[in-house]
Design an enzyme around this catalytic site. Structure first.
Site, short mmCIF file in Angstrom:
data_model
loop_
_atom_site.label_atom_id
_atom_site.label_comp_id
_atom_site.label_asym_id
_atom_site.label_seq_id
_atom_site.Cartn_x
_atom_site.Cartn_y
_atom_site.Cartn_z
N LYS A 124 1.66 0.00 -13.13
CA LYS A 124 0.34 -0.59 -13.31
C LYS A 124 -0.69 0.06 -12.39
O LYS A 124 -1.85 0.22 -12.77
CB LYS A 124 0.41 -2.10 -13.07
CG LYS A 124 1.34 -2.83 -14.04
CD LYS A 124 0.98 -2.57 -15.49
CE LYS A 124 1.87 -3.36 -16.44
NZ LYS A 124 1.51 -3.15 -17.87
N TYR A 132 7.51 -1.73 -11.77
CA TYR A 132 6.47 -2.35 -12.59
C TYR A 132 5.10 -2.16 -11.93
O TYR A 132 4.12 -1.76 -12.58
CB TYR A 132 6.78 -3.83 -12.77
CG TYR A 132 5.75 -4.61 -13.56
CD1 TYR A 132 5.75 -4.59 -14.95
CD2 TYR A 132 4.80 -5.39 -12.91
CE1 TYR A 132 4.81 -5.30 -15.67
CE2 TYR A 132 3.86 -6.11 -13.62
CZ TYR A 132 3.87 -6.07 -15.00
OH TYR A 132 2.92 -6.78 -15.72
#
Length: 308
Positions: free
Chosen positions: A164, A160
């Site tokens: 990002k 994750y």
């Protein structure tokens, strides 16, 4: 651009725009008088969003079903938006999944799914919609929604976080390319927000079922989800995004509680630089890089010839 910018009649497309932060942004845009296209995957959430607009007497958005990993469908959506509005002033790449697990146990499927949605979805949105934004002309905006995970890492959020960080790097670079067209490009990094993002792991597509993480346990995820109850209202996030766009900000941070983290990042980074002189030839190259970046933001198109 000033904070008094008139948004009335501008057309915006928000991916994942019927729930969570996407719906918060959509509501803030609607309050400012924008016309909207919103992508969705869940019919019930689409219906709930549609009622919000109808109850307030607002123009109904163009709702478009979309899986942001589907490039063919994304191209069709671009045509649908063009046919409905003939323009696109604001592109918000927002859709994403919040999936966590120890990175050392991750499988290819974990990487492919999380990166495919969180980074690939942004890339697909840019490829499909940037031509329409550029055709619409100066004054447009591209907004890529990342997360504070674009700056902060943790033991349960490796992929994750990587996704990002990737969105952050892409957005910061794209800003230089879009500035000569008069199009602003902003990175949005929200933090804890009152959404149901914690449940993403329960919606894992079968195609990515071969996970290296432990099977998603609803009770554990629901307990994790209690943290989100303390989060910021998605509408407040949306209003801060709009305010940042009005100012022409490159970076929109919606939550104030991270000064300690940024201070540590800065101090650690400075301390890691070797304490020694650099050769003049290398210093000259870095001066050229900085000058090219400033020139790009001032409206000049930069090529490789400008970097040496």
């Amino acid at each position: 651009m000033g904070e008094t910018q008139d948004w009335r009649g501008k057309v915006a497309f928000v991916t994942g725009g019927v729930s969570g932060i996407g719906f918060g942004i959509a509501r803030a845009f609607s309050d400012a008088g924008m016309r909207l296209a919103l992508s969705y995957r869940d019919e019930e959430r689409r219906a709930t969003a549609a009622r919000w607009f109808a109850e307030r007497g607002r123009e109904a958005p163009l709702f478009v079903p979309l899986d942001v990993t589907d490039r063919t469908r994304f191209a069709a959506v671009a045509q649908e938006i063009d046919a409905a509005f003939g323009r696109l002033d604001v592109l918000v790449n927002n859709a994403g999944v919040s999936v966590f697990g120890p990175t050392d146990e991750a499988s290819h499927a974990d990487y492919d799914w999380i990166m495919g949605v969180n980074f690939g979805g942004v890339a697909n949105g840019l490829v499909a919609l940037l031509p329409l934004v550029k055709r619409t002309g100066a004054g447009g905006h591209v907004v890529n929604v990342a997360s504070m995970a674009a700056y902060l890492s943790g033991p349960q959020a490796g992929i994750y976080t990587a996704s990002k960080f990737a969105v952050r790097g892409l957005t910061e670079s794209l800003r230089y390319n879009l500035a000569p067209h008069g199009i602003n490009c902003a990175l949005v990094c929200p933090a804890l927000t009152r959404t149901e993002a914690w449940g993403s792991a329960l919606k894992r597509p079968d195609a990515f079922g071969d996970s290296g993480f432990a099977p998603a346990d609803r009770a554990t995820l629901e307990q994790f989800g209690t943290a989100f109850e303390a989060g910021m209202d998605p509408l407040e996030v949306g209003e801060k995004v709009l305010a940042g766009m009005s100012r022409g900000d490159a970076l929109i941070l919606t939550h104030p509680e991270f000064a300690e983290d940024f201070r540590e990042i800065y101090e650690t980074s400075i301390a890691a630089l070797p304490d020694e002189p650099a050769p003049e030839a290398r210093l000259a190259i870095e001066r050229l890089r900085r000058e090219a970046a400033r020139a790009a933001l001032a409206g000049k198109t930069i090529g490789l010839e400008n970097l040496t």
